[in-house]
Each structure stands twice: as C-alpha cells, then as structure tokens.
Design an enzyme around this catalytic site. Structure first.
Site, PDB file in Angstrom:
ATOM      1  N   ARG A 307       0.851  -1.196   0.000  1.00 43.22           N
ATOM      2  CA  ARG A 307       0.000   0.000   0.000  1.00 43.22           C
ATOM      3  C   ARG A 307       0.882   1.240   0.000  1.00 43.22           C
ATOM      4  O   ARG A 307       1.601   1.474   0.980  1.00 43.22           O
ATOM      5  CB  ARG A 307      -0.907   0.034   1.247  1.00 43.22           C
ATOM      6  CG  ARG A 307      -1.827  -1.156   1.413  1.00 43.22           C
ATOM      7  CD  ARG A 307      -3.109  -1.055   0.606  1.00 43.22           C
ATOM      8  NE  ARG A 307      -3.769  -2.361   0.517  1.00 43.22           N
ATOM      9  CZ  ARG A 307      -4.685  -2.823   1.376  1.00 43.22           C
ATOM     10  NH1 ARG A 307      -5.080  -2.076   2.376  1.00 43.22           N
ATOM     11  NH2 ARG A 307      -5.221  -4.017   1.209  1.00 43.22           N
ATOM     12  N   GLU A 309       0.496   4.171   0.747  1.00 48.44           N
ATOM     13  CA  GLU A 309      -0.142   5.252   1.509  1.00 48.44           C
ATOM     14  C   GLU A 309       0.918   6.009   2.285  1.00 48.44           C
ATOM     15  O   GLU A 309       1.692   5.405   3.023  1.00 48.44           O
ATOM     16  CB  GLU A 309      -1.130   4.661   2.519  1.00 48.44           C
ATOM     17  CG  GLU A 309      -2.502   4.399   1.970  1.00 48.44           C
ATOM     18  CD  GLU A 309      -3.396   3.822   3.069  1.00 48.44           C
ATOM     19  OE1 GLU A 309      -4.007   4.614   3.810  1.00 48.44           O
ATOM     20  OE2 GLU A 309      -3.457   2.590   3.186  1.00 48.44           O
ATOM     21  N   ARG A 315      -0.484   2.259  13.004  1.00 47.93           N
ATOM     22  CA  ARG A 315      -1.041   1.009  12.475  1.00 47.93           C
ATOM     23  C   ARG A 315      -0.965   0.853  10.961  1.00 47.93           C
ATOM     24  O   ARG A 315      -1.639   0.006  10.395  1.00 47.93           O
ATOM     25  CB  ARG A 315      -2.466   0.815  12.973  1.00 47.93           C
ATOM     26  CG  ARG A 315      -3.466   1.860  12.516  1.00 47.93           C
ATOM     27  CD  ARG A 315      -4.862   1.423  12.981  1.00 47.93           C
ATOM     28  NE  ARG A 315      -5.906   2.284  12.448  1.00 47.93           N
ATOM     29  CZ  ARG A 315      -7.200   2.055  12.608  1.00 47.93           C
ATOM     30  NH1 ARG A 315      -7.612   1.012  13.275  1.00 47.93           N
ATOM     31  NH2 ARG A 315      -8.103   2.865  12.085  1.00 47.93           N
ATOM     32  N   HIS A 316      -0.165   1.674  10.300  1.00 42.86           N
ATOM     33  CA  HIS A 316      -0.005   1.528   8.852  1.00 42.86           C
ATOM     34  C   HIS A 316       1.409   1.104   8.473  1.00 42.86           C
ATOM     35  O   HIS A 316       2.384   1.641   8.984  1.00 42.86           O
ATOM     36  CB  HIS A 316      -0.329   2.853   8.142  1.00 42.86           C
ATOM     37  CG  HIS A 316      -1.786   3.141   8.081  1.00 42.86           C
ATOM     38  ND1 HIS A 316      -2.439   3.849   9.058  1.00 42.86           N
ATOM     39  CD2 HIS A 316      -2.737   2.793   7.160  1.00 42.86           C
ATOM     40  CE1 HIS A 316      -3.732   3.940   8.753  1.00 42.86           C
ATOM     41  NE2 HIS A 316      -3.937   3.305   7.613  1.00 42.86           N
ATOM     42  N   GLU A 458     -10.331  -2.492  13.558  1.00 42.97           N
ATOM     43  CA  GLU A 458     -10.699  -3.384  12.463  1.00 42.97           C
ATOM     44  C   GLU A 458      -9.499  -4.242  12.070  1.00 42.97           C
ATOM     45  O   GLU A 458      -8.396  -3.741  11.889  1.00 42.97           O
ATOM     46  CB  GLU A 458     -11.145  -2.523  11.262  1.00 42.97           C
ATOM     47  CG  GLU A 458     -11.545  -3.311  10.044  1.00 42.97           C
ATOM     48  CD  GLU A 458     -10.597  -3.077   8.880  1.00 42.97           C
ATOM     49  OE1 GLU A 458     -10.364  -1.924   8.515  1.00 42.97           O
ATOM     50  OE2 GLU A 458     -10.061  -4.086   8.352  1.00 42.97           O
ATOM     51  N   SER A 461     -11.858  -6.918   6.777  1.00 41.53           N
ATOM     52  CA  SER A 461     -12.977  -6.320   6.089  1.00 41.53           C
ATOM     53  C   SER A 461     -13.342  -7.326   5.007  1.00 41.53           C
ATOM     54  O   SER A 461     -12.459  -7.820   4.306  1.00 41.53           O
ATOM     55  CB  SER A 461     -12.491  -5.005   5.486  1.00 41.53           C
ATOM     56  OG  SER A 461     -13.565  -4.225   5.098  1.00 41.53           O
ATOM     57  N   ARG A 509      -1.323  -6.682  12.332  1.00 43.95           N
ATOM     58  CA  ARG A 509      -2.347  -6.004  13.117  1.00 43.95           C
ATOM     59  C   ARG A 509      -2.989  -6.970  14.118  1.00 43.95           C
ATOM     60  O   ARG A 509      -3.251  -6.614  15.261  1.00 43.95           O
ATOM     61  CB  ARG A 509      -3.417  -5.454  12.164  1.00 43.95           C
ATOM     62  CG  ARG A 509      -3.978  -4.147  12.614  1.00 43.95           C
ATOM     63  CD  ARG A 509      -4.948  -3.572  11.609  1.00 43.95           C
ATOM     64  NE  ARG A 509      -4.349  -2.510  10.814  1.00 43.95           N
ATOM     65  CZ  ARG A 509      -5.077  -1.584  10.184  1.00 43.95           C
ATOM     66  NH1 ARG A 509      -6.402  -1.606  10.252  1.00 43.95           N
ATOM     67  NH2 ARG A 509      -4.487  -0.646   9.488  1.00 43.95           N
TER      68      ARG A 509
END
Lengths: 535, 535
Positions: A307, A309, A315-316, A458, A461, A509
């Site tokens: 990712r 991002e 948490r990333h 979360e 998903s 996670r």
C-alpha cells in the site's frame, strides 16, 4: 550462588562505571584476539588457546576459531530450557550468548541466554579452573556466543534474573564460538525493559526508542519479548492454515506484480517491468476470486500486500503480510462469516493453549489484559452498532461510515456490555463499500458485508462479492467506474461462478491487537513505512 | 444407463455439429433468460420458473436467480466424491458444473463435474419429469453451475468418462445457480486432453496451446489435472512447513521492498517509492541471515521472489514462490544438508501418501514415471559428479561450473547408477559460488556448498555462509565487491553470529519436476514472465 543481576542493583553507580570501563577494555583485547584468530580461519587452534605451561585448565578453554565445518563433533548440546533440577549432578554442554558477565575476585558469573531462556554459569578459580581461564572468560564481550561445559547444580535461592531459577552451571570448559564487538549500539537489557517506569531508580535506566531499535534490529530482536512476539506470529499463521485446511480450504499463491492497479490506481507502487511498467498488488482479491471461478471452492493465501499510503501512524505499513481467504458458499454468505468467526476462535484458543510462555514473556515487557472472546463470536448488525454509539452521545447518520474514534469507542462499549475483545459487525451501509459488494436483498441501503474487530480496531474487512457479470457491470457504472478498465475482472464471472464471500486480514495487526501492543512496527520483523526501507 | 461420452464417439461428425449448433442456440436462449433473472436480483423467482399450468414438474426446476443470501437453506449438499454405491436408493442434493450435456428424444444426459470428480445425471420424461423441465435442463449451457436433486442408482456397466463409475443420479429437481455464456473460449475437455496423440481419430481432436490456456486461465484451471496440480502444490508447502516445524524451525516473513539490490544490481526490478526508488527482493537471504544473527536459530519463509531476467525458457519465471530456510548449526554444515535432505524425503513420502488421487489425475493428462528417491538421500561430491561426466565423455575442468546440458546428463547418469531422481551434490568449486560462501577448510579450491537436483534439474542451491565479518569483508574484496555497498550486510555479523547454512527452493520448479511436467507455467497458477503480466 545468589542472583547476580539483583546484586548488581546494590552496587554503587561509580563502582559500576569503573567495572564497565575495565570490562570494555578487556573486551576489546579479547575481541582483537578473537578477530586475529578469525582471520586465520584455516588454522584449527583449539589445542593452542591456553598459554602457560602450568595452566591446570589447559585445553578446557579458548576459541574454536571460525567454525568452518572441519569436524562433525558428536557432542550433544543441551537446550537451556532443559536445564532443570532433574539434571542436577550431570555434566552438560550448552551454547548461548553472554547476556551478563561479572568478575568478582576469583569468581566470574555469566548469564547465558538462548532466545527466551537463560541460565547462570559460575567460574571459581580452584582445582579445575585456572586464573588464566578466569581471565579469558571474563574478557569475552557480552553478546558473544560461547559453549559451556558445566555441572548442573541446585541453587540455594531462586535466581530471579534467569528463566532457569533453580539451577546454575558450575563451569568446567568455556569455548568462544563467535565474538561480539565490545561496543554495542544498544544493550539488550535496555531494549528488554518495560516502557512503564517502576520507581525513581528505574527512571534512571535507559529506554531504547523505536528508531534505535529498528536501526539495530538484530540486537533488538534478541530480547525475550521479541523472541516471543515472532514465535507467536508464526503461531497465528499456523493456526490460520490449520483451521482453514480442516474445512477443506486449498492454499494458493497469487502474483504480486500485476498489469493494472487493482483498486483504482490510488496508493499503488509502480514497478519498471522490462520496457514497460507494472504495479504491486494491493490485495490478492481478484486472484482469489478467479480461483473460486476456477472451482477451487475455498482458498486462502498468505503473502505480501503493498500500500503506497503516505501514512505515518501506529497502524499503517507500506508492506504487510496478508492472510486472505475466499470461499464459495451454498446459499448464504453467513456460512462464510461463521467460518471466519470459527477461525478466529481457533486462533485465540490455539494461542492460549500453545503460546502461554511466549505471551507471559511479552507481558513482562508489555503488560496487557488477557484477550477476551465469546464462543460463538458476537455478531452485531451495523445498525445496532450505530444505536450503541448514539446511546453514548455520538451523532451520526444511519449509513455513515465508522470513523476511527467511533470504531474505538464502539469497541469499548461492546467490551463493557458483552465482555469480548472480538466481535463482528455485519450489514454495513452499501454506500461505504466497494462496487463489487453484494447489496442486501431486502434493502439496498445495506450490504452483505462485514468487518471484524479486535480491541476496537478493524482487523478484517470482507463481503459477499457480486458473482453475476451483468449486475457487477451495472454496479460499477453506478460507481462511475469505467467498465472497460475492469473488463477482465468482470469477464472472470462469465462462465459460471458460484456465490462467494471472503476477506483479508493483516497479520501484524492481529498480533499487535491480540497482545495489546501500541505500534505495528513491534510485530513486523523488518517493517516498511514511508520513511523506512532498512534494514 | 450407458456411458454418454463413449456413445458420443460413435456419433457422426455431421450430426454432432448440428446437435452442437442446436444446443448453442438453445443455450443462448436459456442464458438470456438467466441473465434477465440475474438483472432482477431482488426478485425471488424460485416459485415462478415453471410456466404451463399442467406441468407435472412445476416447482422442481428453474433458476434461483442471483443468489443474494436472502435465505439460509438448511439443505445438505453431498460432495460428488461421496456419491458411491453405498448411497444407492437415497435422494441427494448435488451442486456441480455441467461438463457434458446431451439430449436424445425424451431423455437428457448430463455429466456434472466438481473439481476432479464427476457423475452422470439422467432425466427422462415421465411421471416426475415434464417435457418443459427436460427442455429447460437441456438448454442450460455447459460450465453453468446447477443444483440437482436425484436418486442414486447403480449402473449396469461402468461409466468410464466419470470419476463415479458405478452410480448415476436419476434427476428429480434441477435448479440453475449460475449460468455460463454458451460460447466458451476453450472447451474444458479439450484443455484436459493429453498432448500425446493416441490414434488417427484422436489426432483430429483439438489441443489447447499454452497461451490460450493462460489467456483463459479460469477455464483452463477447471481441468482435473490442473485441479490436482494446485492441490498438490499446496501439499508441498504444507509438507515443507510440517517437516521443518517438527525440527524447531520458526516461520518468518521478510520484506519484498528493499532499499538496495540484494545480489549486485543485475536482474532486479525497480520500484517507485514515494519520492525515491527501491527494489524488489531477489531472495530473502539477507533477512533470513539476520533472523539467525537475531537468535531465531532455525527459520523458514514462503513468499514471492522476483527476478528481472529476460529469459523465456520452460523453467524461468519473473516472479515465483520461494521456499527458503536458514539454520544455525552446531559444528558442521552437514547438519543442515541432512535436515534439507530429510525434508525432501518427508515431502516425497507425504505426496505419495496423501496425494495419490491427485497424482493419478495429473498422470492421466501428463504421463510420467513415478518419482524415485533413496532414504537417506544420495550425497555425491562435486568431484565425483565431474568424474561421472568425464567417464561419459564430457571434457571439463575440476572447478568448472555445471552447464545445463551437463546438469541434465549427470541426472541421467545418477539415475542409471543409483535409481534415484533426487540427489545432493556437495562441495562445489569455490570459484563458481558467491563471495559469502564458506570455503572448504581443507582445500580452498572447494567450498561448503551444495545443490540438490530433481530429475536432473537444480531445485535448491545452498551453502554455509561466512559468519565472521572480517573474513566476509576479505572475501568480498577478493571478489572485487565495493564493501561500503554491503556494509549493513557485513555489520549483521558483528555482534556474535552462530555458524549457519541454508538454501532457497523454487516451489513451482519442485512441483514441475516431481510430476515430470515440461513447463513451469503449468505449476504457477498465474505465471509471470517477461511477456506475460495477465491475467
């Protein structure tokens, strides 16, 4: 013998400093010697290590030199964990790292460390141990690897600073396997210290910050907590596979290099691919779905997910390990929700059953409450979650997505009401889910989709995916997606596709939240974020 | 009833063509109907499918419409593999794909397929089955998924074309779950045909070439051989992990995005990383070694490995699945060679024990000789291999590397002499191995390194690595490597590192060679090569 680490606490700061300086000096000397020997790797100098002719320990200490596989010794090394009171009186060979080393007159105390375990070794000048041997051993730098032959002895009082509290080794032989440099960029003991300060004295102790840890990861990873965290992480993967294999899932492998950005082009890393370019997969979803359309029925895959991002949060990560699954169901996607719910229970129970020692080792450094869960898992409707939040004073629309603070608050409300750290939220608003999510058959305001949470965050998903190509196209158009761009995805469902659902879990996670840790970098062995690409 | 596929062979080509045309026309009609229903997903039309008022089958056939999880049926679907003579006389529900469909007057014969299994279903107009139902069923396109409720009946003669040869289903209900388009880009039967032509008639049958297969991978993967290949591949991963876990190995995950090219910069893919750039790891080796230096002792990892080699051969991929392991040993790297040798025996035995049906299904399409191996594994010195080649007329130097043809020839010579398809070649010339390979302690012409071979092709390359930083630096310099470029690699060994060895295995290559397949694209679910990035 007493507990040398505890004794250390009583020594004055000044004396400690001097002792450290002396030790460092001696260590540098020992290291230079070891290095000289290491640079001469073809010389088997085992027999030449002791120097003086009258040395009673001659041939019982020294350096192996660099182990180059010149001889296959039939010697049995005993794991430190097996050195218990059952072995008292026996001679054992043990290999470990020097965790603590302290000389005191004619005695030398070592703590030998092996992953999460440790044992005290004692040398005392006398019948078996010469002054020369004592000097050699006390000069070996901390973190060096040594072989010790010793007699297992019961200790009069428990040794609190070691995992083996009832026994110690009365050392007969000591051989250097691999020398550490004397100057360490961080002390393993400092890295192993709880963040929470116990008292005023403890406040003077050094804490190691996250970046220093990661910059020197091979030292940081040697702490008992880190040894345990990554063994437990391996356990999560094992339990994930075991639970799903029992239910007939097949493990697959999906490509990481893909020709088009899988989720619309944002947050995707580009790769030079010969004369063209390609992308790194943000999810194995398309490939899992293709495996379902290709009759593999139930599939899972564990692999890297990327990712791009630019998020620097707790948490990333830009690269993480995805535990992904996809399953053809018969008549209702709740068959899949149940399967995932059971799988998490299998994981939680398996961790409790098989990783008790690891969890304990981790909690000694990072205290946390035991992880609570219900069996079967608690399933709430999204609308019920919204109601709970409203009762707690939050204003939100029926079909508004959960913000991160609301997600956490809901976790606390659920914990208070149901005493579970794990729950499932079902029937998310259709508007907040991707175009391929199956709408609820009764009311298109909702969808056949779900998130699952651990300690209010979360961790997966998932949804029933639309398996009908015409309807999928219709939904894509409603989302303003250019269907020509996703033709091959849609075409995957043109030759008969069973109804199916699935989801993707972030391994790091799950481990972070199970253990109540505060940063995902603690559960990634070599984490990647926008600012970190090394080591 | 007889064997409909065998009957089919006797039908004239012309009649067959007409039947196919009719079927396609009917299928298009059925499909349009199914599509119309699918586009109307909120309508539960189960009760409205039959049309005429006097239809005796009313409510016993039709389309479910798109399964949107509106009802959780408690019905039990029986796997086709469980439909045996034990169930004769019982009514079962079965879900499968229409593999073959043929109407004949008032009868319709279907073969229903489920992964590697298949069963014949028979409909005959009569008391339970109306003309309308027969028409509906015979118009459903091949590859569509249907639910059949039928009575298990013994067959008078074996049905050769089905996996369930002793029973068939006398159909009572048929419901369409998901319609396929009538026009298929390839026929699963064609894709399932052996490459070897049996006879003149068989020569007329269509074979599907590799590219057409890969372009339409979801159909190609539905063949029994492919269903079996990827189940067996999952088995190899399972057995690899099981064998190593038993020996105390810990599973780890290593980053794929790295800051510097791991093996010198050639053949590496570059990635844009925010404002800078990075690379895709060509091997997890550095990270495995760091895990060893960090006291994990024995580690393995399964993950994507990337090679930017512009090679379009039968055995190269740009992305493959690496089964990598690394192990601290005590005194001799042969401890590691033995561990890897045992692991392969565990894999070979496990495949024989648990994947017999899959191997049989694969051999029906891709014939091969059973894989032979010795226990314990055969270990030859490199110099012995060279001698064997020289005896067979090959001229080569003592320390010359094995060319691919010589590698294959040696495999044949070893097979002829020792009757094994798996062997280990130990003590490779130091000159042909990377700088970090430990030299042989007796003679620096050789090294503590090894390759292992299956059916004459290398599947793992490994070695004792140099764990002494000074000696590693010295060797790097001798190789003309700029040591400042690999500083962090060398620094990993400065704080005490146990002697260690390991290796990396290509998953797809192991499966290809175990099964005697001719192309690695057959064992990669979605292969990547310089010319292929899709699907």
């Amino acid at each position: 013998m007493g507990d040398i680490a505890a004794e250390g606490d009583a020594v004055s700061k000044k004396a400690l400093k001097k002792a450290q300086k002396d030790a460092e000096k001696a260590a540098r000397k020992a290291q230079h010697k070891a290095e000289r020997e290491a640079q001469n790797p073809n010389k088997d100098d085992r027999q030449e290590s002791a120097t003086s002719g009258e040395d009673v320990s001659k041939g019982k200490y020294g350096s192996y030199g660099m182990i180059q596989s010149s001889e296959r010794l039939e010697r049995t090394l005993t794991p430190i964990s097996s050195c218990t009171s059952k072995l008292v009186g026996q001679e054992v060979w043990v290999r470990g790292r020097i965790h603590v080393s302290r000389s005191k007159g004619k005695q030398c105390f070592l703590i030998l460390r092996q992953a999460c375990c440790s044992i005290q070794c004692v040398l005392a000048v006398g019948e078996n141990v010469s002054r020369e041997m004592l000097k050699f051993v006390s000069n070996i730098p901390k973190e060096s690897i040594i072989d010790v032959c010793g007699k297992v002895m019961a200790t009069p009082s428990k040794i609190d600073s070691c995992s083996q509290q009832d026994v110690e080794l009365s050392t007969l032989q000591t051989w250097l396997v691999s020398a550490s440099e004397a100057r360490l960029p961080l002390q393993v003991d400092d890295a192993a210290r709880p963040d929470v300060v116990k008292n005023e004295e403890d406040a003077l102790n050094i804490r190691v910050n996250q970046d220093t840890r990661l910059d020197n990861r091979i030292l940081d990873l040697r702490t008992p907590a880190n040894q345990a965290i990554f063994r437990l992480e391996a356990g999560v993967c094992h339990l994930f596979r075991e639970s799903l294999s029992k239910k007939g899932f097949v493990e697959i492998h999906t490509p990481k290099i893909i020709s088009a950005a899988s989720e619309g082009g944002a947050n995707v890393f580009e790769v030079s691919y010969f004369k063209g370019s390609a992308y790194l997969a943000q999810s194995p979803q398309l490939y899992k779905q293709m495996a379902i359309a290709a009759d593999f029925g139930k599939v899972y895959t564990i692999g890297a997910v990327f990712r791009a991002e630019d998020s620097n949060t707790h948490r990333h990560l830009t690269e993480f390990v995805g535990l992904d699954l996809e399953m053809a169901f018969e008549y209702h996607y709740h068959e899949v929700v149940d399967t995932i719910g059971h799988m998490f229970i299998d994981i939680f129970k398996g961790l409790e059953r098989n990783y008790g020692a690891e969890i304990e080792a981790i909690r000694r450094q990072y205290p946390s409450e035991p992880f609570q869960f219900l069996e079967p898992s608690l399933v709430l409707k999204y609308s019920e979650g919204v109601e709970m939040l409203r009762s707690a004073g939050i204003e939100m629309e029926d079909d508004e997505d959960l913000s991160t603070p609301n997600e956490k608050l809901l976790g606390r409300l659920v914990k208070a009401k149901y005493n579970t750290d794990f729950y499932i939220l079902d029937k998310f608003p259709l508007a907040v889910r991707p175009f391929y999510t199956m709408p609820d058959p009764e009311n298109t305001k909702w969808s056949n989709s779900y998130d699952m949470f651990m300690r209010g965050e979360e961790i997966i998903s998932g949804a029933q995916r639309i398996h009908d190509p015409e309807f999928l196209m219709q939904r894509a158009k409603q989302h303003g997606i250019d269907v020509s761009q996703i033709k091959s995805y849609i075409d995957s469902f043109r030759y008969g596709a069973p109804p199916h659902a699935g989801g993707g879990i972030g391994l790091e996670r799950v481990v972070m939240l199970y253990l109540g840790l505060d940063n995902i970098r603690k559960t990634s062995m070599f984490p990647r974020d926008p600012k970190r690409l090394t080591p």
